[in-house]
Design a protein around this motif. Structure first.
Motif, PDB file in Angstrom:
ATOM      1  N   LEU A 106       0.140   9.706  -7.209  1.00  0.00           N
ATOM      2  CA  LEU A 106       1.025   8.933  -6.346  1.00  0.00           C
ATOM      3  C   LEU A 106       1.014   9.464  -4.913  1.00  0.00           C
ATOM      4  O   LEU A 106       0.949   8.693  -3.953  1.00  0.00           O
ATOM      5  CB  LEU A 106       2.450   8.958  -6.898  1.00  0.00           C
ATOM      6  N   TRP A 210       7.034   4.712  -2.350  1.00  0.00           N
ATOM      7  CA  TRP A 210       5.738   4.215  -2.825  1.00  0.00           C
ATOM      8  C   TRP A 210       5.556   2.730  -2.527  1.00  0.00           C
ATOM      9  O   TRP A 210       4.732   2.060  -3.136  1.00  0.00           O
ATOM     10  CB  TRP A 210       5.623   4.471  -4.328  1.00  0.00           C
ATOM     11  N   SER A 211       6.313   2.220  -1.560  1.00  0.00           N
ATOM     12  CA  SER A 211       6.280   0.779  -1.274  1.00  0.00           C
ATOM     13  C   SER A 211       4.965   0.333  -0.661  1.00  0.00           C
ATOM     14  O   SER A 211       4.652  -0.859  -0.653  1.00  0.00           O
ATOM     15  CB  SER A 211       7.434   0.399  -0.340  1.00  0.00           C
ATOM     16  N   LEU A 213       1.964   1.055  -1.793  1.00  0.00           N
ATOM     17  CA  LEU A 213       0.883   0.917  -2.774  1.00  0.00           C
ATOM     18  C   LEU A 213       0.612  -0.556  -3.018  1.00  0.00           C
ATOM     19  O   LEU A 213       1.522  -1.330  -3.327  1.00  0.00           O
ATOM     20  CB  LEU A 213       1.249   1.607  -4.090  1.00  0.00           C
ATOM     21  N   ILE A 240       7.674   0.586  -7.292  1.00  0.00           N
ATOM     22  CA  ILE A 240       6.271   0.379  -6.918  1.00  0.00           C
ATOM     23  C   ILE A 240       6.002  -1.115  -6.963  1.00  0.00           C
ATOM     24  O   ILE A 240       6.168  -1.746  -8.007  1.00  0.00           O
ATOM     25  CB  ILE A 240       5.308   1.120  -7.868  1.00  0.00           C
TER      26      ILE A 240
END
Length: 269
Positions: A106, A210-211, A213, A240
């Motif tokens: 991640l 993690w926006s 991805l 996510i």
């Protein structure tokens, strides 16, 4: 076909040991969790199970198995190790990370790297009161123990406080066949705790971490794993974009390749 073993140099010159299974494209790289290595962990059997469908790469994260290590222990060095292994495939790869190895994946992707698809198994996140949270100084305490070269004590502290294993089980660790390996690679906990340590305090995950991805991501958990671990993975799927989440009946954190491989084949395609 027998697996092919070799070494690849990371950007800082550290030698990283890897193994290639199969020759059928596309390529998949498997990333181990804390304290695991190619010959001490679940990814070897998983690689064998996937090798008829993919070219699969496993590797010893730095400081473990056949790989070297170089101080200071900064996460960017592990990203560069993964870059070097991925470059062996000469094409966009799919990534699989288990436990804190999923945290490595991640953060690797957050750094601006990419992959075709990403599968993660039980990233160890404590997001509520399902279990006691790790203390706010958990990472500092672990690093302090390691700085005193008390590797065995660091492993026990990590397993009891970080993993929440029963005290009696942790006390018996020195009797286990793999104890010498665990003590030898204990200093590498300094890497893993940088990936997951901030998210084990019983608080909700940050909504935007993690926006960015954009690739397909799936989160997998075992039906017999602790509830806190299943909840953490479910919460991760919610932050996510487009991530899917599923639970494998009967599986624990020590997931069986026979149960996991078909799920990865279905997702990776």
């Amino acid at each position: 076909m027998e697996p092919s073993k070799g070494f690849v140099d990371s950007k800082d010159g550290t030698r990283i040991a890897y193994t290639r299974y199969g020759t059928t494209c596309p390529a998949v790289v498997l990333v181990d969790g804390a304290l695991a290595a190619q010959e001490f962990g679940p990814n070897k059997s998983l690689a064998e199970a996937l090798s008829s469908r993919y070219t699969v790469y496993t590797y010893d994260r730095r400081g473990r198995g056949g790989s070297g290590d170089t101080l200071p222990r900064e996460v960017e060095r592990e990203f560069e190790d993964l870059d070097a292994v991925i470059a062996l495939a000469v094409e966009p790869v799919m990534l699989y990370g288990i436990s804190s190895g999923g945290g490595l994946v991640l953060d690797y992707l957050r750094s601006g790297r990419t992959a075709r698809k990403v599968a993660l198994y039980e990233v160890p996140l404590v997001v509520d009161d399902t279990r006691p949270p790790t203390p706010d100084d958990f990472v500092e305490q672990t690093n302090s123990i390691l700085a005193q070269a008390k590797n065995g004590s660091a492993v026990k502290y990590f397993m009891r406080t970080g993993v929440d294993l029963p005290a009696l089980m942790v006390a018996a660790f020195p009797l286990f066949p793999g104890w010498s390996h665990l003590k030898a690679v204990a200093p590498t906990l300094a890497y893993d705790l940088q990936y997951v340590g901030a998210f084990q305090h019983g608080r909700p995950l940050p909504a935007d971490r993690w926006s960015g991805l954009t690739m397909p991501v799936t989160l997998i958990a075992g039906g017999k794993s602790p509830e806190w671990m299943r909840r953490g993975n479910s919460a991760l799927a919610e932050v996510i974009p487009g991530a899917t989440h599923r639970v494998l009946p009967g599986q624990t954190h020590l997931v069986k390749a026979a149960a996991l491989a078909p799920v990865l084949v279905e997702f990776f395609g």
